[in-house]
Enzyme design. Structure first.
Site, mmCIF file in Angstrom:
data_model
loop_
_atom_site.group_PDB
_atom_site.id
_atom_site.type_symbol
_atom_site.label_atom_id
_atom_site.label_comp_id
_atom_site.label_asym_id
_atom_site.label_seq_id
_atom_site.Cartn_x
_atom_site.Cartn_y
_atom_site.Cartn_z
ATOM 1 N N LYS A 21 -2.177 7.878 1.677
ATOM 2 C CA LYS A 21 -2.330 6.440 1.892
ATOM 3 C C LYS A 21 -3.546 6.111 2.746
ATOM 4 O O LYS A 21 -3.710 4.970 3.173
ATOM 5 C CB LYS A 21 -1.062 5.880 2.546
ATOM 6 C CG LYS A 21 0.212 6.129 1.728
ATOM 7 C CD LYS A 21 1.462 5.758 2.495
ATOM 8 C CE LYS A 21 2.710 6.263 1.770
ATOM 9 N NZ LYS A 21 3.933 6.047 2.549
ATOM 10 N N ARG A 37 14.827 4.015 5.561
ATOM 11 C CA ARG A 37 14.380 3.039 4.578
ATOM 12 C C ARG A 37 15.508 2.709 3.618
ATOM 13 O O ARG A 37 16.446 3.483 3.461
ATOM 14 C CB ARG A 37 13.190 3.583 3.772
ATOM 15 C CG ARG A 37 12.092 4.188 4.608
ATOM 16 C CD ARG A 37 11.583 3.236 5.686
ATOM 17 N NE ARG A 37 11.189 1.962 5.158
ATOM 18 C CZ ARG A 37 10.006 1.721 4.605
ATOM 19 N NH1 ARG A 37 9.103 2.658 4.534
ATOM 20 N NH2 ARG A 37 9.730 0.530 4.147
ATOM 21 N N PRO A 64 0.770 -1.234 0.000
ATOM 22 C CA PRO A 64 0.000 0.000 0.000
ATOM 23 C C PRO A 64 0.807 1.293 0.000
ATOM 24 O O PRO A 64 1.184 1.800 1.040
ATOM 25 C CB PRO A 64 -0.844 -0.089 1.269
ATOM 26 C CG PRO A 64 -0.604 -1.455 1.824
ATOM 27 C CD PRO A 64 0.709 -1.867 1.300
ATOM 28 N N GLU A 65 1.022 1.830 -1.176
ATOM 29 C CA GLU A 65 1.356 3.240 -1.302
ATOM 30 C C GLU A 65 0.138 3.878 -1.968
ATOM 31 O O GLU A 65 -0.879 3.216 -2.177
ATOM 32 C CB GLU A 65 2.624 3.441 -2.135
ATOM 33 C CG GLU A 65 3.888 3.015 -1.386
ATOM 34 C CD GLU A 65 5.170 3.377 -2.106
ATOM 35 O OE1 GLU A 65 5.296 4.522 -2.574
ATOM 36 O OE2 GLU A 65 6.039 2.501 -2.222
#
Length: 259
Positions: free
Chosen positions: A59, A247, A2-3
């Site tokens: 999102k 990240r 999910p982006e």
DNA sequence: GCTCATGTTCCCCT
DNA sequence: CAGGGGAACATGAG
């Protein structure tokens, strides 16, 4: 996965299957995923109401009912399914049982969750400050948002307070397409580089939204980034990885020169 | 056993 | 205050 584009896909999916459906009851195999109500209170609040047209901000998926709204966040592993049978999946955490079928919120890793909000104010309390949706940003706004920003461009792209919806995969895709190194300080980006970044944002978001996910096309970094010994789809140079803003950034050392 | 994963938040530094 | 680094959260895959 999910982006922004994935959540947009879920939004359309909810609209196609559940819009107009009346909620008979909810089943809650995992009450922890209902974040700001007890399972009982949540059930009472939504029972008997109909799903109206869903919207999305970054999102976040917003599913309005009469007089209230359900806010869904999918973390890293969430998705929705609609089913007309009763065969449930192991990670279905919350099920909206309707007359003609049921909408299931599935989330393996249990990041994210489901909230209830009665108005815009409560929604804001839940989501925290969000910038404009990445699909709605124009060039001037992009410049205004980036202007006061310090630090690495990748961190800025992923900051939901600046622009809502861009995550790790999309930020790498945008930077690769714009040929900008992920750790470039925003202050060092000239007008030309910002223009390339804006164009890449616009194109990547636009195409991804059409697909309902980040595409794995021929000329997409996303197609190869998880391969062992991955090479740049443009020039064939082995890709590099580093940690930026917590990240894993993936970038081409030839196309995306440092600073 | 170990590392890593599409997200967010909190805490400690500089 | 802004931003970076790291850890935590929970679960699975390789």
């Amino acid at each position: 996965m999910p982006e922004l584009p994935d959540v947009e896909g879920y939004r359309r999916y909810l609209a196609r299957h559940a819009e107009g459906q009346r909620i008979a009851r909810v089943d809650v195999p995992d009450p922890v995923l209902i974040r700001n109500r007890s399972a009982q209170a949540f059930g009472r609040a939504v029972k008997g109401k109909r799903f109206a047209e869903p919207t999305r901000h970054g999102k976040w998926l917003i599913a309005p009912l009469d007089g209230t709204e359900v806010l869904l966040h999918f973390g890293m592993t969430g998705h929705l399914t609609w089913s007309e049978d009763s065969g449930r999946h192991q990670h279905d955490r919350l099920i909206f049982v309707c007359e003609n079928g049921e909408l299931r919120y599935n989330n393996m890793r249990r990041f994210g969750g489901v909230w209830l909000a009665r108005d815009e104010h409560e929604r804001g309390e839940v989501t925290g400050p969000l910038g404009p949706d990445a699909a709605d940003v124009d060039r001037n706004l992009f410049d205004e948002l980036m202007d006061p920003r310090r630090g690495a461009i990748k961190a800025a792209l992923m900051d939901q307070r600046l622009v809502a919806g861009v995550g790790n995969l999309m930020s790498d895709e945008i930077l690769w397409r714009a040929r900008v190194h992920p750790s470039t300080p925003v202050r060092k980006l000239g007008s030309r580089a910002r223009g390339h970044l804006y164009d890449a944002l616009h194109a990547v978001v636009g195409e991804s939204v059409r697909y309902g996910r980040v595409p794995h096309g021929e000329r997409w970094l996303t197609r190869v980034r998880d391969d062992r010994g991955a090479r740049c789809p443009r020039c064939g140079t082995p890709l590099r990885r580093s940690t930026i803003a917590g990240r894993t950034a993936c970038w081409c050392p030839r196309c995306q020169r440092a600073q």
